[in-house]
Design a protein around this motif. Structure first.
Motif, short mmCIF file in Angstrom:
data_model
loop_
_atom_site.label_atom_id
_atom_site.label_comp_id
_atom_site.label_asym_id
_atom_site.label_seq_id
_atom_site.Cartn_x
_atom_site.Cartn_y
_atom_site.Cartn_z
N VAL A 373 -25.73 -6.93 -1.67
CA VAL A 373 -25.64 -5.51 -1.86
C VAL A 373 -26.40 -4.95 -3.02
O VAL A 373 -26.50 -3.90 -2.61
CB VAL A 373 -24.00 -5.57 -2.16
CG1 VAL A 373 -23.43 -4.31 -2.63
CG2 VAL A 373 -23.21 -5.64 -0.96
N SER A 374 -26.45 -5.72 -4.13
CA SER A 374 -27.41 -5.22 -5.03
C SER A 374 -28.76 -4.78 -4.54
O SER A 374 -29.43 -3.71 -5.07
CB SER A 374 -27.38 -5.82 -6.42
OG SER A 374 -26.03 -6.09 -6.97
N VAL A 375 -29.41 -5.63 -4.00
CA VAL A 375 -30.83 -5.60 -3.29
C VAL A 375 -30.88 -4.42 -2.76
O VAL A 375 -31.66 -3.44 -2.75
CB VAL A 375 -31.16 -6.93 -2.46
CG1 VAL A 375 -32.50 -6.30 -1.78
CG2 VAL A 375 -31.38 -7.83 -3.33
N ASN A 376 -29.81 -4.00 -1.77
CA ASN A 376 -29.73 -2.92 -0.85
C ASN A 376 -29.41 -1.54 -1.62
O ASN A 376 -30.51 -0.64 -1.45
CB ASN A 376 -28.49 -3.12 0.08
CG ASN A 376 -28.04 -2.03 0.80
OD1 ASN A 376 -26.99 -1.43 0.99
ND2 ASN A 376 -29.13 -1.37 1.66
N VAL A 377 -28.53 -1.71 -2.42
CA VAL A 377 -28.68 -0.33 -3.33
C VAL A 377 -29.57 -0.06 -4.39
O VAL A 377 -30.02 0.91 -4.31
CB VAL A 377 -27.05 -0.65 -4.24
CG1 VAL A 377 -26.92 0.75 -5.26
CG2 VAL A 377 -25.96 -0.65 -3.33
N VAL A 378 -29.87 -1.05 -5.07
CA VAL A 378 -31.22 -0.91 -5.95
C VAL A 378 -32.44 -0.58 -5.33
O VAL A 378 -33.14 0.63 -5.62
CB VAL A 378 -31.11 -2.01 -7.18
CG1 VAL A 378 -32.59 -1.87 -7.84
CG2 VAL A 378 -30.02 -2.01 -7.72
N GLY A 379 -32.72 -1.51 -4.36
CA GLY A 379 -34.14 -0.92 -3.60
C GLY A 379 -33.98 0.34 -2.90
O GLY A 379 -34.92 1.14 -3.01
N LEU A 380 -33.02 0.82 -2.20
CA LEU A 380 -32.95 2.06 -1.67
C LEU A 380 -32.91 3.19 -2.43
O LEU A 380 -33.59 4.10 -2.43
CB LEU A 380 -31.79 2.20 -0.53
CG LEU A 380 -31.96 1.43 0.84
CD1 LEU A 380 -30.64 1.67 1.48
CD2 LEU A 380 -32.93 1.90 1.44
N PHE A 381 -32.07 3.16 -3.43
CA PHE A 381 -31.96 4.24 -4.38
C PHE A 381 -33.06 4.52 -5.14
O PHE A 381 -33.72 5.38 -5.56
CB PHE A 381 -30.69 4.11 -5.27
CG PHE A 381 -29.54 4.75 -4.49
CD1 PHE A 381 -29.23 5.90 -4.64
CD2 PHE A 381 -28.47 3.90 -3.79
CE1 PHE A 381 -27.99 6.53 -4.08
CE2 PHE A 381 -27.55 4.47 -3.23
CZ PHE A 381 -27.22 5.75 -3.47
N LEU A 382 -34.00 3.41 -5.62
CA LEU A 382 -35.33 3.43 -6.20
C LEU A 382 -36.23 4.19 -5.40
O LEU A 382 -37.11 5.05 -5.90
CB LEU A 382 -35.67 2.21 -6.67
CG LEU A 382 -35.12 1.51 -8.17
CD1 LEU A 382 -35.67 0.00 -8.21
CD2 LEU A 382 -35.18 2.68 -9.20
N ALA A 383 -36.27 3.73 -3.94
CA ALA A 383 -37.08 4.59 -3.17
C ALA A 383 -36.73 5.87 -2.98
O ALA A 383 -37.47 6.57 -2.70
CB ALA A 383 -37.06 4.02 -1.87
N TYR A 384 -35.16 6.35 -2.82
CA TYR A 384 -34.89 7.78 -2.82
C TYR A 384 -35.39 8.38 -4.21
O TYR A 384 -35.94 9.73 -4.02
CB TYR A 384 -33.30 7.65 -2.89
CG TYR A 384 -32.61 7.16 -1.78
CD1 TYR A 384 -33.32 6.61 -0.49
CD2 TYR A 384 -31.37 6.94 -1.71
CE1 TYR A 384 -32.67 6.24 0.28
CE2 TYR A 384 -30.67 6.38 -0.64
CZ TYR A 384 -31.25 5.98 0.38
OH TYR A 384 -30.70 5.28 1.34
N ALA A 385 -35.44 7.69 -5.27
CA ALA A 385 -35.84 8.47 -6.38
C ALA A 385 -37.26 8.77 -6.66
O ALA A 385 -37.52 9.93 -7.02
CB ALA A 385 -35.57 7.54 -7.69
#
Length: 484
Positions: A373-385
């Motif tokens: 879940v952390s991989v999902n949240v951090v990876g995606l939101f950094l890509a969003y940023a």
């Protein structure tokens, strides 16, 4: 956008909204991580954390939607990063694409793993002799990924139909679950129970433990870039894709709060339920009885399977677009499209295989789910940023599409970037104490491995040949390619 058309535009406005609404999937997100919240902050974080994080995510979604209107392509985040960067366009695009890739893989893996956990909970309720193990969870996850890959192998129209069904499954299912939790139990917690705080993380610092509980809401609100990735298959994408993003977040925030409150007020024995293998399932059993709990659990499992299917669809389009620009090993394979189904079949199976690799540590680790879940949240939101930050840095030089925030664009983008930086650091920190081999949060390692590979590859060869999104020619030349 400079690409000849390979994918078929069969997604209407509702279909585009449905992909993000299904990936966010309030039933799947809340039920799969509710136990995490019960142990890291309790009702106070579950309820008020939901409200606070929902608002922050809406800022992120609105900033992304503005960019989606300007650059409606399957490449989505990495494509727009390459276009918005003032210099080093290739590097910005490269790292955004790889962060998006690992985040998408994490989402597909985590949803499949959650579904496998709840399927076993149902089987255990049906047959008391069945005892779930970590190894069985991984094997069931593998089976789920194969079925979802098969569904994505066929036509875009089939996926669109399934996503339409999933929206109604979610909405009707949510109404059934909430109504049942309100009407059936003979007693509920008092109104003040939403302020109850609990900390079973092992960390003495109450603030830190409570912040870890924010992962519940952040994990639920991932994947809304799905509407962005489906742009090339959506009619009037410059308007329908951004609307799909914002509507999916807004509707999920409201309906999710109702579901969260219903579950929180149905809690009976907090200690027993928080310590159960599947805390929300135990809440249903204690409040409603085994028979009714099993019925509602089928709704939850169905929602998780729909969520995983939509996750894989979005994941596949990102792989397809990234490979189209030569940014992945074996790019020629992954951006090929089946002439019969008009879908990127090979990219589908790559997404399934990579997701399975990410859940393999679950064979021996009991915190594998929270790590994925952390991989999902951090990876995606950094890509969003990244594209949001680049749009912010571009200032008035940014050329918005038909859907835009006007003078509010820059302040909304600034708040979005600040929230993403804060939450990303938080979710890579330890989540359980004491820290040992079975409780270690391996999310930073998974992200570091992917970024290390991307960095080595970038400096070894990619920087000389990858300059960001490829242009196949002028609009009139690309239009001519579409007719071939």
């Amino acid at each position: 956008m400079g690409y000849p058309r390979k994918l078929t535009r069969r997604f209407r406005a509702f279909d585009n909204f449905a992909i993000s609404f299904t990936i966010i999937n309030i039933i799947s997100g809340i039920f799969s991580s509710f136990g995490m919240g019960m142990n890291a902050g309790g009702p106070r974080i579950l309820v008020f954390g939901w409200i606070g994080v929902s608002v922050m995510v809406l800022f992120v979604g609105a900033a992304m939607a503005e960019i989606a209107s300007a650059y409606p392509t399957s490449g989505a985040l990495y494509f727009s990063a390459g276009k918005l960067a003032k210099k080093h366009k290739g590097a910005w695009s490269w790292y955004t694409g790889w962060l998006n890739f690992v985040g998408q893989i994490g989402g597909t893996a985590a949803t499949g793993y959650a579904a496998a956990t709840f399927i076993q909970a149902y089987v255990s309720m049906q047959w008391s002799s069945y005892h779930p193990t970590l190894q069985q969870t991984v094997l069931i996850t593998a089976g789920i990924l194969v079925v979802q890959a098969l569904a994505n192998t066929y036509t875009v129209q089939l996926v669109a139909i399934l996503n339409r069904i999933s929206v109604w499954w979610l909405l009707v299912g949510m109404v059934i679950i909430v109504t049942t939790l309100i009407v059936v139990p003979d007693q509920h917690q008092s109104a003040g129970f939403v302020t109850h705080y609990a900390n079973n993380t092992g960390f003495e610092n109450a603030i830190y433990a409570g912040m870890l509980g924010l992962l519940v809401t952040s994990w639920t609100f991932t994947g809304f870039d799905g509407s962005f990735h489906m742009s090339e298959e959506t009619v009037k994408a410059t308007v329908n894709a951004p609307k799909g993003i914002v509507r999916a977040i807004g509707y999920s925030a409201v309906t999710g709060l109702l579901l969260m409150l219903a579950l929180v007020y149905a809690i009976r024995d907090y200690g027993k339920e928080a310590g159960a293998d599947a805390p929300p399932v135990q809440v249903l059993i204690d409040a409603l009885g085994t028979g009714t709990a099993k019925m509602l659990l089928l709704i939850v499992i169905g929602a998780m399977l729909f969520c995983g299917l939509a996750n894989m669809t979005s994941n596949t389009r990102q792989i397809f677009a990234f490979s189209r620009d030569g940014a992945m090993p074996g790019s020629r394979l992954w951006h090929s499209v089946s002439p019969r189904t008009r879908t990127p079949v090979k990219a589908v199976w790559l997404a399934a295989a990579c997701s399975l690799v990410l859940v393999v540590p679950g064979w021996w680790s009991h915190v594998a789910f929270s790590a994925v879940v952390s991989v999902n949240v951090v990876g995606l939101f950094l890509a969003y940023a990244v594209p949001i930050f680049l749009r912010l840095r571009l200032g008035d030089a940014f050329q918005p599409g038909p859907w835009n925030l006007g003078r509010w664009g820059k302040p909304v983008a600034a708040i979005a970037v600040l929230w993403i930086v804060f939450s990303s650091v938080l979710f890579m920190l330890p989540q359980v104490s004491p820290i040992d081999a079975t409780s270690f949060n391996y999310a930073p390692i998974a992200l570091a491995v992917v970024l290390t590979i991307a960095t080595v590859w970038w400096f070894a060869t990619a920087r000389r040949r990858f300059q960001g999104p490829v242009s196949y020619g002028r609009p009139d030349e690309v239009a001519a390619m579409d007719l071939i």
